[in-house]
Design a protein around this motif. Structure first.
Motif, mmCIF file in Angstrom:
data_model
loop_
_atom_site.group_PDB
_atom_site.id
_atom_site.type_symbol
_atom_site.label_atom_id
_atom_site.label_comp_id
_atom_site.label_asym_id
_atom_site.label_seq_id
_atom_site.Cartn_x
_atom_site.Cartn_y
_atom_site.Cartn_z
ATOM 1 N N ILE A 153 19.672 -27.026 -12.177
ATOM 2 C CA ILE A 153 19.339 -28.186 -13.008
ATOM 3 C C ILE A 153 18.738 -29.308 -12.172
ATOM 4 N N VAL A 154 19.364 -29.615 -11.040
ATOM 5 C CA VAL A 154 18.854 -30.686 -10.172
ATOM 6 C C VAL A 154 17.444 -30.350 -9.692
ATOM 7 N N CYS A 155 17.217 -29.103 -9.326
ATOM 8 C CA CYS A 155 15.876 -28.702 -8.877
ATOM 9 C C CYS A 155 14.848 -28.830 -10.004
ATOM 10 N N LEU A 156 15.231 -28.466 -11.218
ATOM 11 C CA LEU A 156 14.333 -28.641 -12.363
ATOM 12 C C LEU A 156 14.010 -30.115 -12.593
ATOM 13 N N VAL A 157 15.024 -30.950 -12.540
ATOM 14 C CA VAL A 157 14.813 -32.385 -12.751
ATOM 15 C C VAL A 157 13.913 -32.952 -11.653
ATOM 16 N N LEU A 158 14.184 -32.608 -10.408
ATOM 17 C CA LEU A 158 13.341 -33.103 -9.310
ATOM 18 C C LEU A 158 11.908 -32.608 -9.456
ATOM 19 N N SER A 159 11.764 -31.348 -9.834
ATOM 20 C CA SER A 159 10.426 -30.799 -10.053
ATOM 21 C C SER A 159 9.712 -31.562 -11.160
ATOM 22 N N GLY A 160 10.430 -31.880 -12.204
ATOM 23 C CA GLY A 160 9.836 -32.646 -13.289
ATOM 24 C C GLY A 160 9.453 -34.052 -12.866
ATOM 25 N N LEU A 161 10.348 -34.712 -12.179
ATOM 26 C CA LEU A 161 10.079 -36.096 -11.766
ATOM 27 C C LEU A 161 8.909 -36.193 -10.800
ATOM 28 N N THR A 162 8.718 -35.164 -9.985
ATOM 29 C CA THR A 162 7.601 -35.210 -9.030
ATOM 30 C C THR A 162 6.254 -34.948 -9.696
ATOM 31 N N ALA A 163 6.234 -34.549 -10.956
ATOM 32 C CA ALA A 163 4.952 -34.351 -11.642
ATOM 33 C C ALA A 163 4.362 -35.673 -12.133
ATOM 34 N N PHE A 164 5.121 -36.749 -12.106
ATOM 35 C CA PHE A 164 4.595 -38.042 -12.542
ATOM 36 C C PHE A 164 3.717 -38.715 -11.481
ATOM 37 N N ALA A 201 -4.094 -37.175 -16.808
ATOM 38 C CA ALA A 201 -2.762 -37.153 -16.200
ATOM 39 C C ALA A 201 -1.667 -37.052 -17.264
ATOM 40 N N TYR A 202 -2.014 -37.337 -18.484
ATOM 41 C CA TYR A 202 -1.057 -37.204 -19.590
ATOM 42 C C TYR A 202 -0.558 -35.762 -19.689
ATOM 43 N N GLY A 203 -1.405 -34.806 -19.326
ATOM 44 C CA GLY A 203 -0.989 -33.402 -19.324
ATOM 45 C C GLY A 203 0.136 -33.138 -18.339
ATOM 46 N N THR A 204 0.057 -33.742 -17.155
ATOM 47 C CA THR A 204 1.143 -33.557 -16.188
ATOM 48 C C THR A 204 2.377 -34.361 -16.576
ATOM 49 N N ASP A 205 2.174 -35.438 -17.347
ATOM 50 C CA ASP A 205 3.343 -36.150 -17.883
ATOM 51 C C ASP A 205 4.127 -35.222 -18.811
ATOM 52 N N TRP A 206 3.410 -34.457 -19.620
ATOM 53 C CA TRP A 206 4.077 -33.510 -20.514
ATOM 54 C C TRP A 206 4.712 -32.371 -19.724
ATOM 55 N N LEU A 207 4.071 -31.963 -18.649
ATOM 56 C CA LEU A 207 4.667 -30.949 -17.774
ATOM 57 C C LEU A 207 5.996 -31.462 -17.221
ATOM 58 N N ALA A 208 5.996 -32.705 -16.767
ATOM 59 C CA ALA A 208 7.220 -33.308 -16.244
ATOM 60 C C ALA A 208 8.293 -33.356 -17.327
ATOM 61 N N PHE A 209 7.900 -33.787 -18.509
ATOM 62 C CA PHE A 209 8.841 -33.864 -19.633
ATOM 63 C C PHE A 209 9.418 -32.482 -19.949
#
Length: 170
Positions: free
Chosen positions: A20-31, A75-83
């Protein structure tokens, strides 16, 4: 591995939290892609980086910089990737609460990890991604599968323990 069902449950939950932490970090780094690519290129210039890797990182940074300048809406596309990463991390709330009952989430995630490989092998060449970078992408599937396989093994042990204790009380 010996231990009680409580020990096994703690191990399963520990591995789930790591995932879970790795998923969250991966998501946050897409912003913050521009800032991250700037740091990555600067670091690559300071370290002994093979020329093809350095050239690719510089190309990524240039693409992000130019796209942010001319077409920031992309960049909105990577925002959705992060989400999506954050939402997927939230799906693991069920396995954290009751791993045996929610084992399907873990199996689904293992399938998603496996799906990274054909995606990288098919879409990478179509998008002009160098093979070495597709290998980096595929490694996320392999690395992500490790804790999930450990979780699945632990869930199987918990299932056996529940079945054995249910048979003993019957």
């Amino acid at each position: 591995m010996g231990g009680t069902a409580d020990d096994e449950l703690r191990r399963v939950r520990r591995w789930l939290w790591i995932f879970i932490v790795c998923l969250v970090l991966s998501g946050l780094t897409a912003f913050p892609l521009h800032a991250e690519s700037t740091l990555l290129v600067d670091a690559a210039h300071r370290l002994p980086t093979p020329r093809p890797v350095l050239d690719w990182l510089q190309r990524i940074h240039s693409g992000i910089t130019e796209t942010d300048r001319r077409y920031p809406f992309l960049a909105y596309g990577t925002d959705w990737l992060a989400f999506a990463h954050l939402v997927i991390a939230g799906a693991f709330w069920g396995p954290l609460r009751d791993p045996v009952r929610n084992v399907f989430v873990v199996r689904w995630a293992l399938g998603a990890c496996a799906g990274i490989v054909p995606l990288a092998l098919i879409c990478g060449p179509v998008r002009g991604i160098p093979f070495f970078w597709s290998c980096v992408d595929m490694s996320f599937g392999a690395v992500g599968a490790v804790p999930l396989l450990l979780v699945l093994r632990g869930i199987r042990r918990l299932e056996v323990g529940r079945t054995a204790s249910g048979a003993a009380t019957a």
